[in-house]
Motif scaffolding. Sequence first.
Motif, PDB file in Angstrom:
ATOM      1  N   LEU A 193       0.829  -1.199   0.000  1.00  0.00           N
ATOM      2  CA  LEU A 193       0.000   0.000   0.000  1.00  0.00           C
ATOM      3  C   LEU A 193       0.869   1.256   0.000  1.00  0.00           C
ATOM      4  O   LEU A 193       0.576   2.223  -0.720  1.00  0.00           O
ATOM      5  N   ALA A 194       1.940   1.259   0.796  1.00  0.00           N
ATOM      6  CA  ALA A 194       2.844   2.409   0.808  1.00  0.00           C
ATOM      7  C   ALA A 194       3.426   2.646  -0.583  1.00  0.00           C
ATOM      8  O   ALA A 194       3.551   3.792  -1.038  1.00  0.00           O
ATOM      9  N   ARG A 195       3.778   1.563  -1.274  1.00  0.00           N
ATOM     10  CA  ARG A 195       4.323   1.704  -2.634  1.00  0.00           C
ATOM     11  C   ARG A 195       3.267   2.208  -3.610  1.00  0.00           C
ATOM     12  O   ARG A 195       3.573   3.044  -4.483  1.00  0.00           O
ATOM     13  N   LYS A 196       2.040   1.740  -3.484  1.00  0.00           N
ATOM     14  CA  LYS A 196       0.970   2.206  -4.374  1.00  0.00           C
ATOM     15  C   LYS A 196       0.693   3.689  -4.160  1.00  0.00           C
ATOM     16  O   LYS A 196       0.495   4.448  -5.116  1.00  0.00           O
ATOM     17  N   LEU A 197       0.663   4.107  -2.890  1.00  0.00           N
ATOM     18  CA  LEU A 197       0.443   5.524  -2.606  1.00  0.00           C
ATOM     19  C   LEU A 197       1.580   6.365  -3.152  1.00  0.00           C
ATOM     20  O   LEU A 197       1.356   7.465  -3.686  1.00  0.00           O
TER      21      LEU A 197
END
Length: 286
Positions: free
Chosen positions: A80-84
């Motif tokens: 999720l951190a990478r997607k954001l």
Amino acid sequence: MGSAVLPDRGVIKLTGEDAERFLQGLVTQDVAVATGAAAGFAALLTPQGKIVADFFIIALPEAAGGGLVLDVPLQLAGDLARKLTFYRLRAKVAIEDLSASLGVTALWDDTPAPEASLVVARDPRHAGLGRRAIGPRAEGRAADAAAYEALRISLGIPEGGKDFAYGDAFPHEVDMDQLAGVAFDKGCFVGQEVVSRMQHRGTARTRIVPVAFDGAPPPAGAEVTAGDKPVGTMGSGLPGRGLAKLRLDRIADAMAAGEPLVAGGIVLTPVRPDWARFAWPGDGQA
């Protein structure tokens, strides 16, 4: 009183002058509902409207450095951190996965928060779930986590990875529209057209709902049938109570035909939760 360290939760922090505006354009809930006293419940969706990750948005007080934190399933935190970060583009926002150092504690029945908590916020899904505290990551007792799981299931609250698969469910199917997880009057977000269409056309025929039974629960993932027809899938369960993802229109047909619901050889009885505002099989009431 009750409290439980939730070892399967992680924490992502967003800081910077664009943090709130950046998140507002992506997620299902209005970020403004996240205050120091209350969390916002939200999800990031695919463009096709399916859930990538669901999480709580909590505003940190200035004393804790300000910004927003996301209370997210630990297994999804890194992705999720990478997607954001992928969506960030030129927005002035820093995104950090702090799951190694920060964790989540659930608090219910007016239990005081741990002294080291950075912030404590009300769980918006159901009053019975109490509050969630973000603080230094700690070890917890398995018995406490089991007590929280029993509370969640007793209230009929779905959880990703247990009651539905990420990437394969719409917000309506997992009751986010019922549990303060979607703001239908906010601006655009990823997947909004699909979610709005399901809302206005009333096409959410599949829902995760509580089920009752005698004895031990059917195994998670067991097919639920009525007669010889599949009508859903069993999710998490405890003795006597569980959750199942069911086609409510087919449940209504089964009830009219006097056909029991069965999973793993165990007869199930759907139970209308106190938070449900959708039409329930057999009564036609919203």
